[in-house]
Design a protein around this motif. Structure first.
Motif, PDB file in Angstrom:
ATOM      1  N   GLN A   1       0.839  -1.194   0.000  1.00  0.00           N
ATOM      2  CA  GLN A   1       0.000   0.000   0.000  1.00  0.00           C
ATOM      3  C   GLN A   1       0.876   1.246   0.000  1.00  0.00           C
ATOM      4  O   GLN A   1       1.991   1.238   0.524  1.00  0.00           O
ATOM      5  CB  GLN A   1      -0.908   0.031   1.237  1.00  0.00           C
ATOM      6  N   LEU A   2       0.313   2.302  -0.597  1.00  0.00           N
ATOM      7  CA  LEU A   2       0.959   3.615  -0.569  1.00  0.00           C
ATOM      8  C   LEU A   2       0.019   4.586   0.120  1.00  0.00           C
ATOM      9  O   LEU A   2      -1.092   4.830  -0.353  1.00  0.00           O
ATOM     10  CB  LEU A   2       1.276   4.108  -1.985  1.00  0.00           C
ATOM     11  N   HIS A   3       0.471   5.137   1.227  1.00  0.00           N
ATOM     12  CA  HIS A   3      -0.314   6.122   1.972  1.00  0.00           C
ATOM     13  C   HIS A   3       0.139   7.512   1.546  1.00  0.00           C
ATOM     14  O   HIS A   3       1.266   7.929   1.843  1.00  0.00           O
ATOM     15  CB  HIS A   3      -0.112   5.935   3.480  1.00  0.00           C
ATOM     16  N   VAL A   4      -0.725   8.223   0.827  1.00  0.00           N
ATOM     17  CA  VAL A   4      -0.406   9.576   0.371  1.00  0.00           C
ATOM     18  C   VAL A   4      -0.830  10.551   1.459  1.00  0.00           C
ATOM     19  O   VAL A   4      -2.019  10.657   1.804  1.00  0.00           O
ATOM     20  CB  VAL A   4      -1.122   9.894  -0.955  1.00  0.00           C
ATOM     21  N   SER A   5       0.147  11.275   1.993  1.00  0.00           N
ATOM     22  CA  SER A   5      -0.118  12.213   3.082  1.00  0.00           C
ATOM     23  C   SER A   5       0.919  13.324   3.049  1.00  0.00           C
ATOM     24  O   SER A   5       2.115  13.053   2.857  1.00  0.00           O
ATOM     25  CB  SER A   5      -0.057  11.490   4.433  1.00  0.00           C
ATOM     26  N   PRO A   6       0.492  14.608   3.215  1.00  0.00           N
ATOM     27  CA  PRO A   6       1.465  15.706   3.217  1.00  0.00           C
ATOM     28  C   PRO A   6       2.423  15.620   4.403  1.00  0.00           C
ATOM     29  O   PRO A   6       3.554  16.120   4.330  1.00  0.00           O
ATOM     30  CB  PRO A   6       0.582  16.958   3.300  1.00  0.00           C
ATOM     31  N   VAL A   7       1.987  15.032   5.491  1.00  0.00           N
ATOM     32  CA  VAL A   7       2.841  14.838   6.669  1.00  0.00           C
ATOM     33  C   VAL A   7       3.207  13.363   6.730  1.00  0.00           C
ATOM     34  O   VAL A   7       2.319  12.494   6.678  1.00  0.00           O
ATOM     35  CB  VAL A   7       2.117  15.266   7.957  1.00  0.00           C
ATOM     36  N   ARG A   8       4.469  13.090   6.878  1.00  0.00           N
ATOM     37  CA  ARG A   8       4.901  11.692   6.885  1.00  0.00           C
ATOM     38  C   ARG A   8       4.432  10.992   8.158  1.00  0.00           C
ATOM     39  O   ARG A   8       4.871  11.323   9.254  1.00  0.00           O
ATOM     40  CB  ARG A   8       6.424  11.606   6.792  1.00  0.00           C
TER      41      ARG A   8
END
Length: 279
Positions: free
Chosen positions: A251-258
């Protein structure tokens, strides 16, 4: 390149001359040799017979022996003109030896750097490598492909991010791609489909409208993913990512904050294009 042929020709000429001399010698003495009886052999006759034998043996060995390998002639360097010599002398006089050596080393290093410069992979190669050769991908639309980040915004408009188009098209060429989103009404669905169509996603890649799925709840999106069983799922919702970690390979979690990594098979990135090195 002409040395072997010239050497072989000289050997042939020597052999011909020797045979001619042997023929002359034999023509003058063969009759005398056969006219001499064994009982009347004198020292002169014995010498003639011995000379004939030696000549025959020498000729036989000469014909049997391999030709000597040709000797390579040293290459002749073209004479340097007076002007070129003066130019070289003036350059050596004006430029210190240390500076000249440094510039030569620098040029040599530049040539080596150009020869061994690594070849940058194409975007398609990067996509396949990053996805670990996965063949099926599911992806959320909001916050990943669209500028909008909430279902309420889709009621008014849907805007495809220009920076994500190349990556999305490469994924659709290589993988069986499904897009999905939670929407409030039918108008939101139309806005999403129209935005994707205007961006050329349905014409340039392998994505079709039937592979854009809509649901009314977040749990509905989770159900879609589990039914499709993709190799990769891309989402912005940390709860969905956490729930699917046990069932989806990557899975790839796209988030501006890591975020903190919840599982070994979950990766994070500020954007889809950033994950594939397009930013």
């Amino acid at each position: 390149m002409a040395e072997p042929s010239s050497s072989l020709s000289a050997s042939k000429d020597d052999l011909i001359q020797l045979i001619k001399r042997l023929g002359t010698y034999l023509s003058g003495n063969i009759s005398n040799l056969f006219s001499i009886s064994v009982q009347k052999l004198d020292p002169r006759s014995v010498g003639a017979i011995a000379g004939l034998a030696v000549a025959i043996i020498f000729t036989y060995r000469l014909m049997r022996s391999p030709a000597a390998p040709p000797r390579r002639q040293p290459k002749l360097q073209a004479p340097r003109t007076r002007n070129s010599a003066l130019s070289t002398l003036s350059n050596q006089t004006l430029m210190p030896s240390g500076v000249n050596s440094s510039s030569d080393d620098l040029r040599a290093q530049n040539v080596v750097d150009e020869l061994f410069q690594p070849v940058k992979p194409t975007l398609g190669q990067t996509v396949r490598q990053k996805l670990s050769e996965g063949r099926k991908v599911t992806c959320r639309v909001l916050g990943v492909i669209l500028e909008e980040s909430s279902p309420e915004e889709l009621k008014k408009q849907a805007t495809v991010k220009s920076s994500v188009l190349d990556v999305l098209l490469e994924i659709s060429k290589f993988c069986d791609l499904y897009l999905m989103e939670t929407v409030i009404d039918d108008e939101s669905e139309k806005n999403v489909l129209l935005a994707l169509e205007n961006a050329g996603i349905f014409t340039s890649g392998g994505l079709v409208k039937d592979k854009v799925l809509f649901c009314s709840t977040e749990n509905g999106r989770t159900s879609f993913v589990r039914q499709l069983e993709p190799d990769w799922h891309i989402d912005t919702n940390p709860e969905i990512v956490s729930q699917l970690a046990r069932f989806i390979k990557y899975q790839l979690h796209v988030s501006p904050v890591r975020p903190e990594r919840t599982a070994a098979n979950v990766f994070s990135s500020p954007s889809l294009e950033h994950f594939f090195g397009c930013v």
